[in-house]
Design a protein around this motif. Structure first.
Motif, PDB file in Angstrom:
ATOM      1  N   LEU A 221       0.826  -1.203   0.000  1.00  0.00           N
ATOM      2  CA  LEU A 221       0.000   0.000   0.000  1.00  0.00           C
ATOM      3  C   LEU A 221       0.859   1.251   0.000  1.00  0.00           C
ATOM      4  CD1 LEU A 221      -2.657  -1.090   2.653  1.00  0.00           C
ATOM      5  CD2 LEU A 221      -2.867  -1.193   0.170  1.00  0.00           C
ATOM      6  N   SER A 222       0.413   2.242  -0.735  1.00  0.00           N
ATOM      7  CA  SER A 222       1.146   3.505  -0.810  1.00  0.00           C
ATOM      8  C   SER A 222       0.156   4.655  -0.962  1.00  0.00           C
ATOM      9  CB  SER A 222       2.098   3.493  -2.004  1.00  0.00           C
ATOM     10  OG  SER A 222       2.591   4.782  -2.274  1.00  0.00           O
ATOM     11  N   PRO A 223       0.310   5.733  -0.173  1.00  0.00           N
ATOM     12  CA  PRO A 223      -0.600   6.875  -0.309  1.00  0.00           C
ATOM     13  C   PRO A 223      -0.624   7.439  -1.730  1.00  0.00           C
ATOM     14  CG  PRO A 223       0.743   7.091   1.667  1.00  0.00           C
ATOM     15  CD  PRO A 223       1.306   5.940   0.884  1.00  0.00           C
ATOM     16  N   SER A 224       0.519   7.422  -2.398  1.00  0.00           N
ATOM     17  CA  SER A 224       0.604   7.993  -3.745  1.00  0.00           C
ATOM     18  C   SER A 224      -0.111   7.153  -4.795  1.00  0.00           C
ATOM     19  CB  SER A 224       2.070   8.166  -4.150  1.00  0.00           C
ATOM     20  OG  SER A 224       2.731   6.908  -4.163  1.00  0.00           O
ATOM     21  N   ASP A 255      -1.080   7.477   6.415  1.00  0.00           N
ATOM     22  CA  ASP A 255      -1.964   8.155   5.454  1.00  0.00           C
ATOM     23  C   ASP A 255      -2.578   7.188   4.458  1.00  0.00           C
ATOM     24  OD1 ASP A 255      -1.571  10.721   6.555  1.00  0.00           O
ATOM     25  OD2 ASP A 255       0.339  10.894   5.503  1.00  0.00           O
ATOM     26  N   LEU A 256      -2.918   5.987   4.944  1.00  0.00           N
ATOM     27  CA  LEU A 256      -3.574   4.981   4.125  1.00  0.00           C
ATOM     28  C   LEU A 256      -5.035   4.865   4.537  1.00  0.00           C
ATOM     29  CD1 LEU A 256      -0.672   2.368   4.283  1.00  0.00           C
ATOM     30  CD2 LEU A 256      -1.323   3.745   2.284  1.00  0.00           C
ATOM     31  N   LYS A 257      -5.799   4.127   3.749  1.00  0.00           N
ATOM     32  CA  LYS A 257      -7.247   4.064   3.952  1.00  0.00           C
ATOM     33  C   LYS A 257      -7.721   2.621   4.121  1.00  0.00           C
ATOM     34  CE  LYS A 257      -7.652   8.185   1.032  1.00  0.00           C
ATOM     35  NZ  LYS A 257      -6.171   8.323   0.962  1.00  0.00           N
ATOM     36  N   PHE A 258      -8.822   2.473   4.860  1.00  0.00           N
ATOM     37  CA  PHE A 258      -9.430   1.168   5.134  1.00  0.00           C
ATOM     38  C   PHE A 258     -10.860   1.195   4.636  1.00  0.00           C
ATOM     39  CE2 PHE A 258     -12.250  -1.416   7.710  1.00  0.00           C
ATOM     40  CZ  PHE A 258     -11.564  -2.597   7.924  1.00  0.00           C
ATOM     41  N   ALA A 259     -11.289   0.104   4.020  1.00  0.00           N
ATOM     42  CA  ALA A 259     -12.685   0.013   3.594  1.00  0.00           C
ATOM     43  C   ALA A 259     -13.186  -1.406   3.774  1.00  0.00           C
ATOM     44  CB  ALA A 259     -12.839   0.437   2.141  1.00  0.00           C
ATOM     45  N   SER A 260     -14.449  -1.515   4.176  1.00  0.00           N
ATOM     46  CA  SER A 260     -15.134  -2.802   4.248  1.00  0.00           C
ATOM     47  C   SER A 260     -16.530  -2.603   3.684  1.00  0.00           C
ATOM     48  CB  SER A 260     -15.201  -3.310   5.695  1.00  0.00           C
ATOM     49  OG  SER A 260     -16.095  -2.509   6.456  1.00  0.00           O
ATOM     50  N   THR A 261     -17.295  -3.657   3.664  1.00  0.00           N
ATOM     51  CA  THR A 261     -18.667  -3.554   3.167  1.00  0.00           C
ATOM     52  C   THR A 261     -19.439  -2.431   3.847  1.00  0.00           C
ATOM     53  OG1 THR A 261     -18.779  -5.912   2.635  1.00  0.00           O
ATOM     54  CG2 THR A 261     -20.863  -4.780   2.997  1.00  0.00           C
ATOM     55  N   ASN A 262     -19.243  -2.303   5.154  1.00  0.00           N
ATOM     56  CA  ASN A 262     -20.051  -1.359   5.931  1.00  0.00           C
ATOM     57  C   ASN A 262     -19.340  -0.085   6.359  1.00  0.00           C
ATOM     58  OD1 ASN A 262     -22.514  -2.956   6.083  1.00  0.00           O
ATOM     59  ND2 ASN A 262     -21.340  -4.381   7.350  1.00  0.00           N
ATOM     60  N   PHE A 263     -17.995  -0.043   6.309  1.00  0.00           N
ATOM     61  CA  PHE A 263     -17.267   1.103   6.840  1.00  0.00           C
ATOM     62  C   PHE A 263     -16.141   1.557   5.911  1.00  0.00           C
ATOM     63  CE2 PHE A 263     -18.483  -1.628  10.522  1.00  0.00           C
ATOM     64  CZ  PHE A 263     -19.519  -0.825  10.998  1.00  0.00           C
ATOM     65  N   TYR A 264     -15.913   2.875   5.924  1.00  0.00           N
ATOM     66  CA  TYR A 264     -14.762   3.473   5.240  1.00  0.00           C
ATOM     67  C   TYR A 264     -14.045   4.337   6.263  1.00  0.00           C
ATOM     68  CZ  TYR A 264     -11.974   6.507   2.258  1.00  0.00           C
ATOM     69  OH  TYR A 264     -10.929   7.196   1.698  1.00  0.00           O
ATOM     70  N   ILE A 265     -12.716   4.184   6.358  1.00  0.00           N
ATOM     71  CA  ILE A 265     -11.958   4.884   7.394  1.00  0.00           C
ATOM     72  C   ILE A 265     -10.682   5.487   6.839  1.00  0.00           C
ATOM     73  CG2 ILE A 265     -10.733   4.624   9.599  1.00  0.00           C
ATOM     74  CD1 ILE A 265     -12.524   2.222  10.214  1.00  0.00           C
ATOM     75  N   GLU A 266     -10.488   6.780   7.091  1.00  0.00           N
ATOM     76  CA  GLU A 266      -9.199   7.428   6.914  1.00  0.00           C
ATOM     77  C   GLU A 266      -9.058   8.408   8.077  1.00  0.00           C
ATOM     78  OE1 GLU A 266      -9.342  10.926   3.854  1.00  0.00           O
ATOM     79  OE2 GLU A 266     -10.424   9.251   2.939  1.00  0.00           O
ATOM     80  N   ASN A 267      -7.846   8.840   8.344  1.00  0.00           N
ATOM     81  CA  ASN A 267      -7.597   9.698   9.494  1.00  0.00           C
ATOM     82  C   ASN A 267      -8.316  11.031   9.326  1.00  0.00           C
ATOM     83  OD1 ASN A 267      -6.587  10.833  11.816  1.00  0.00           O
ATOM     84  ND2 ASN A 267      -4.434  10.638  11.261  1.00  0.00           N
ATOM     85  N   GLY A 268      -9.324  11.280  10.159  1.00  0.00           N
ATOM     86  CA  GLY A 268     -10.092  12.518  10.104  1.00  0.00           C
ATOM     87  C   GLY A 268     -11.385  12.424   9.331  1.00  0.00           C
TER      88      GLY A 268
END
Length: 307
Positions: A221-224, A255-268
């Motif tokens: 994984l890479s932010p860019s 500064d990476l992101k997480f996603a699942s069927t029900n949730f999306y998460i990034e810092n802030g």
């Protein structure tokens, strides 16, 4: 000790584990873990924000559990009982627990149903008062404090009913480091695939060990590159609370992101499906859940549509 928890462990869970021929040593490990998790959770039951944040971790399964009961109680059972070493004896890793075979889905349902029937009529406020008088390790509190970015994101999701939530970005001096990030982990037997020079591993959803496949995904994984860590549900990442927060803390502080069927998460910034889908159990269910992007927030839908 909490009288009701002790009664449940002694009169309900222990006989059930005996019935399924779980070796005494491993049954003791399950019981100790469940007691620790129930006591720690109940200690914070009167803290609505803390409670809702933990209950969020059971929201993809608890409401769908049987028999009928209060949603909070069912999610409590997911977080403190289902998310425990019980997962190991239900997985392909059952031999590590000394089992001759794994528990079936029906067996696990018998365990969770028994817990729901026991806890559903109880006074959780009374158990909370007892828990506050218990000394020892506050499992959830101490892990949450060591993962501020992950906890802030989960707290935003757990305490707000909106689909899209912005909250103050958690600042950090040094990105979170996973100790096993540059190491190779082996299974309980230590067997290696000599030809490929990588471990032959059989992991379960609760194991604290880091398998090479998961570590390789994190390394990739890479932010860019706009890459996102995607799983079908929280349990698909892990049922181990500390490991889940390790994953999220690593992602959010890089500064990476997480996603699942029900949730999306990034810092802030977090997004959620207003009515969570039930976590999938089969490949067909998982694929169906991941394909359902209608009604999601823009970033959440975009993350799943990348698949």
């Amino acid at each position: 000790m909490i009288a009701e928890v002790t009664q449940y462990l002694q009169e309900v869970l222990t006989p059930t584990l005996d019935h399924f021929r779980v070796p005494a040593m491993y049954a003791s490990q399950i019981i100790d873990t469940v007691e620790l998790q129930m006591t720690s959770f109940l200690r914070h039951w009167d803290d609505l924000a803390f409670r809702r944040t933990l209950l969020l971790l059971g929201s993809e399964e608890g409401p769908f559990y049987e028999p009928a009961g209060k949603a909070d109680v069912k999610c409590f059972i997911v977080v403190t009982l289902r998310n425990s070493p019980i997962e190991t004896i239900q997985s392909d890793n059952y031999a590590c627990a000394g089992m001759q075979d794994s528990l079936s889905s029906q067996d696990v349902k018998e365990i969770t149903s028994g817990a729901i029937r026991f806890f559903n009529p109880l006074d959780f406020s009374s158990m909370c008062l007892q828990a506050k008088n218990c000394s020892g390790y506050d499992y959830y509190q101490e892990i949450a404090e060591r993962h501020p970015a992950a906890w802030a994101a989960l707290r935003a999701l757990g305490t707000t009913s909106a689909k899209i939530i912005d909250y103050p970005k958690v600042q950090y001096d040094t990105p979170f480091s996973i100790e096993a990030y540059d190491e190779i982990q082996t299974d309980c037997a230590g067997e290696l695939q000599q030809k490929r020079l990588i471990p032959k591993v059989v992991f379960d959803g609760y194991s604290a060990m880091w398998d090479p496949q998961l570590l390789e995904v994190l390394r990739s994984l890479s932010p860019s590159s706009r890459s996102i860590f995607v799983v079908e549900s929280l349990k698909s990442a892990t049922r181990n609370f500390e490991k889940l927060l390790d994953i999220l803390e690593f992602l959010l502080t890089h500064d990476l992101k997480f996603a699942s069927t029900n949730f999306y998460i990034e810092n802030g910034h977090v997004e959620r499906r207003i009515k969570p889908l039930r976590a999938g159990h089969t490949s067909k269910e998982i694929q169906k859940n991941l394909s359902q992007t209608a009604g999601l927030g823009y970033r959440h839908a975009a993350a799943l549509n990348q698949l």
